[in-house]
Design a protein around this motif. Structure first.
Motif, PDB file in Angstrom:
ATOM      1  N   VAL A 172      49.065  71.531  14.366  1.00  0.00           N
ATOM      2  CA  VAL A 172      49.527  71.506  12.978  1.00  0.00           C
ATOM      3  C   VAL A 172      48.898  72.627  12.146  1.00  0.00           C
ATOM      4  N   GLY A 173      47.767  73.140  12.591  1.00  0.00           N
ATOM      5  CA  GLY A 173      47.086  74.225  11.883  1.00  0.00           C
ATOM      6  C   GLY A 173      47.879  75.516  11.840  1.00  0.00           C
ATOM      7  N   LYS A 174      48.957  75.598  12.616  1.00  0.00           N
ATOM      8  CA  LYS A 174      49.808  76.797  12.605  1.00  0.00           C
ATOM      9  C   LYS A 174      50.696  76.862  11.359  1.00  0.00           C
ATOM     10  N   LEU A 175      50.740  75.770  10.579  1.00  0.00           N
ATOM     11  CA  LEU A 175      51.573  75.748   9.374  1.00  0.00           C
ATOM     12  C   LEU A 175      50.850  76.481   8.246  1.00  0.00           C
ATOM     13  N   ASN A 176      50.869  77.789   8.325  1.00  0.00           N
ATOM     14  CA  ASN A 176      50.048  78.624   7.441  1.00  0.00           C
ATOM     15  C   ASN A 176      50.438  78.549   5.973  1.00  0.00           C
ATOM     16  N   LYS A 177      51.664  78.124   5.681  1.00  0.00           N
ATOM     17  CA  LYS A 177      52.106  78.072   4.290  1.00  0.00           C
ATOM     18  C   LYS A 177      52.122  76.658   3.716  1.00  0.00           C
ATOM     19  N   LEU A 178      51.658  75.695   4.497  1.00  0.00           N
ATOM     20  CA  LEU A 178      51.666  74.304   4.028  1.00  0.00           C
ATOM     21  C   LEU A 178      50.724  74.142   2.839  1.00  0.00           C
ATOM     22  N   GLN A 179      51.274  73.655   1.737  1.00  0.00           N
ATOM     23  CA  GLN A 179      50.496  73.470   0.510  1.00  0.00           C
ATOM     24  C   GLN A 179      50.218  71.998   0.212  1.00  0.00           C
ATOM     25  N   THR A 180      51.133  71.120   0.610  1.00  0.00           N
ATOM     26  CA  THR A 180      50.980  69.696   0.300  1.00  0.00           C
ATOM     27  C   THR A 180      51.237  68.865   1.551  1.00  0.00           C
ATOM     28  N   LEU A 181      50.296  67.984   1.859  1.00  0.00           N
ATOM     29  CA  LEU A 181      50.420  67.063   2.984  1.00  0.00           C
ATOM     30  C   LEU A 181      50.221  65.650   2.457  1.00  0.00           C
ATOM     31  N   ARG A 182      51.225  64.797   2.651  1.00  0.00           N
ATOM     32  CA  ARG A 182      51.152  63.405   2.207  1.00  0.00           C
ATOM     33  C   ARG A 182      51.168  62.501   3.428  1.00  0.00           C
ATOM     34  N   ILE A 183      50.097  61.724   3.576  1.00  0.00           N
ATOM     35  CA  ILE A 183      49.980  60.836   4.740  1.00  0.00           C
ATOM     36  C   ILE A 183      49.529  59.446   4.297  1.00  0.00           C
ATOM     37  N   ARG A 184      50.097  58.946   3.236  1.00  0.00           N
ATOM     38  CA  ARG A 184      49.747  57.622   2.730  1.00  0.00           C
ATOM     39  C   ARG A 184      50.318  56.510   3.612  1.00  0.00           C
ATOM     40  N   GLU A 185      49.512  55.467   3.784  1.00  0.00           N
ATOM     41  CA  GLU A 185      49.924  54.263   4.498  1.00  0.00           C
ATOM     42  C   GLU A 185      50.468  54.563   5.894  1.00  0.00           C
ATOM     43  N   CYS A 186      49.738  55.401   6.591  1.00  0.00           N
ATOM     44  CA  CYS A 186      49.997  55.667   8.012  1.00  0.00           C
ATOM     45  C   CYS A 186      48.823  55.065   8.777  1.00  0.00           C
ATOM     46  N   GLU A 187      48.839  53.755   8.941  1.00  0.00           N
ATOM     47  CA  GLU A 187      47.666  53.026   9.426  1.00  0.00           C
ATOM     48  C   GLU A 187      47.206  53.454  10.810  1.00  0.00           C
ATOM     49  N   LYS A 188      48.107  53.921  11.651  1.00  0.00           N
ATOM     50  CA  LYS A 188      47.744  54.254  13.025  1.00  0.00           C
ATOM     51  C   LYS A 188      47.152  55.656  13.172  1.00  0.00           C
ATOM     52  N   ILE A 189      47.272  56.480  12.151  1.00  0.00           N
ATOM     53  CA  ILE A 189      46.652  57.809  12.192  1.00  0.00           C
ATOM     54  C   ILE A 189      45.191  57.661  11.776  1.00  0.00           C
ATOM     55  N   LYS A 190      44.305  57.852  12.701  1.00  0.00           N
ATOM     56  CA  LYS A 190      42.878  57.642  12.442  1.00  0.00           C
ATOM     57  C   LYS A 190      42.145  58.926  12.089  1.00  0.00           C
ATOM     58  N   GLN A 191      42.700  60.066  12.503  1.00  0.00           N
ATOM     59  CA  GLN A 191      42.074  61.347  12.179  1.00  0.00           C
ATOM     60  C   GLN A 191      43.103  62.459  12.281  1.00  0.00           C
ATOM     61  N   LEU A 192      42.763  63.584  11.678  1.00  0.00           N
ATOM     62  CA  LEU A 192      43.627  64.751  11.742  1.00  0.00           C
ATOM     63  C   LEU A 192      43.229  65.615  12.932  1.00  0.00           C
ATOM     64  N   PRO A 193      44.171  66.368  13.498  1.00  0.00           N
ATOM     65  CA  PRO A 193      43.823  67.283  14.599  1.00  0.00           C
ATOM     66  C   PRO A 193      42.791  68.317  14.151  1.00  0.00           C
ATOM     67  N   GLN A 194      42.000  68.799  15.073  1.00  0.00           N
ATOM     68  CA  GLN A 194      40.984  69.808  14.734  1.00  0.00           C
ATOM     69  C   GLN A 194      41.605  71.049  14.119  1.00  0.00           C
ATOM     70  N   SER A 195      42.813  71.376  14.550  1.00  0.00           N
ATOM     71  CA  SER A 195      43.455  72.587  14.040  1.00  0.00           C
ATOM     72  C   SER A 195      43.776  72.502  12.554  1.00  0.00           C
ATOM     73  N   ALA A 196      43.747  71.286  11.970  1.00  0.00           N
ATOM     74  CA  ALA A 196      44.061  71.123  10.549  1.00  0.00           C
ATOM     75  C   ALA A 196      43.111  71.926   9.665  1.00  0.00           C
ATOM     76  N   SER A 197      41.937  72.237  10.181  1.00  0.00           N
ATOM     77  CA  SER A 197      40.977  73.038   9.407  1.00  0.00           C
ATOM     78  C   SER A 197      41.468  74.463   9.184  1.00  0.00           C
ATOM     79  N   ARG A 198      42.537  74.857   9.888  1.00  0.00           N
ATOM     80  CA  ARG A 198      43.092  76.199   9.717  1.00  0.00           C
ATOM     81  C   ARG A 198      44.265  76.229   8.724  1.00  0.00           C
ATOM     82  N   LEU A 199      44.484  75.124   8.035  1.00  0.00           N
ATOM     83  CA  LEU A 199      45.563  75.075   7.037  1.00  0.00           C
ATOM     84  C   LEU A 199      45.075  75.771   5.769  1.00  0.00           C
ATOM     85  N   ILE A 200      45.093  77.086   5.790  1.00  0.00           N
ATOM     86  CA  ILE A 200      44.454  77.877   4.746  1.00  0.00           C
ATOM     87  C   ILE A 200      45.161  77.801   3.398  1.00  0.00           C
TER      88      ILE A 200
END
Length: 241
Positions: A172-200
């Motif tokens: 997911v970190g390849k989404l270089n232009k992503l400005q807004t991420l909404r992940i409300r009430e996604c109970e089964k998602i416990k963590q974000l992928p490591q690549s998310a740190s590259r969402l500059i």
């Protein structure tokens, strides 16, 4: 009719009504926006030829189709279509794969689609155009294809209330232009992928309050990021009163 640019048909009855007279759509050569609500809609693909060059927006709300199954396979010749919105439409058996051929599509908004189990692998073909992807309250969606990470122009991704979705794609970190991420009430998602740190370009991450700590590493890597924690909705809260 030939000059009509916006067509809105809303059924005010308590039950869906069949949309008749779609043959008259043949004169709508300048139509830019089409909105249908609470209707039984015939196959749209058979009626889009007249406005295939002009139409920019389609919105379907509370619709069904002939024989109770809604066929929303969108005509691939809608070269200038920029937005598709599908809300609370029943008996849609599969994601309309023809959507992935609409190379001008900027916004794809799918909400309350309770039979959606999978997004087509070829959604990455919208890489040159798609800016917003909303998959809100798609209750049976369990995974996102890796090709979503190829959507290089994507600025907003909303997967809120997808309660069976277990993870975001690892790249997911390849989404270089992503400005807004909404992940409300996604109970089964416990963590974000490591690549998310590259969402500059990420500026707003909207999540449940209990998920905020899982996102702390992102804020350390991106000083411009605002993490907004929101309490989950409890529809039966009155039981505790």
């Amino acid at each position: 009719m030939s000059e009509l640019k916006v067509l809105i048909i809303i059924n005010q009855n308590s039950v869906r009504t069949k949309l008749d007279g779609m043959s008259s759509f043949g004169s709508l050569t300048k139509l830019k926006s089409l909105r249908l609500k609470k209707l039984n809609v015939p196959n749209l693909q058979n009626h889009c030829q007249s406005f295939k060059e002009s139409l920019k927006k389609i919105s379907l709300c509370l619709c069904s189709g002939d024989n109770a199954e809604l066929n929303i396979e969108v005509c691939s010749e809608l070269h200038n279509l920029e937005e598709i919105s599908i809300d609370c439409c029943v008996n849609i058996k599969e994601f309309p794969v023809g959507i992935c051929n609409l190379t001008s599509l900027k916004r794809l908004i799918i909400t309350n689609y309770h039979e959606l189990k999978k997004i087509p692998d070829n959604i990455g073909e919208l890489a040159g155009s798609l800016e917003e992807l909303t998959l809100y309250a798609c209750a049976t969606l369990r995974e996102l294809p890796a090709s979503i990470c190829e959507l290089e122009k994507l600025e907003l991704l909303d997967i809120s209330k997808c309660q069976y979705l277990e993870r975001l794609p690892s790249q997911v970190g390849k989404l270089n232009k992503l400005q807004t991420l909404r992940i409300r009430e996604c109970e089964k998602i416990k963590q974000l992928p490591q690549s998310a740190s590259r969402l500059i370009s990420l500026r707003h991450l909207i999540c449940d309050t209990q998920f905020e700590n899982q996102c702390s590493s992102l804020s350390r890597a991106n000083s411009n990021l605002e993490i907004i924690g929101i309490e989950p909705e409890h529809h039966l809260r009155w039981l505790d009163q």
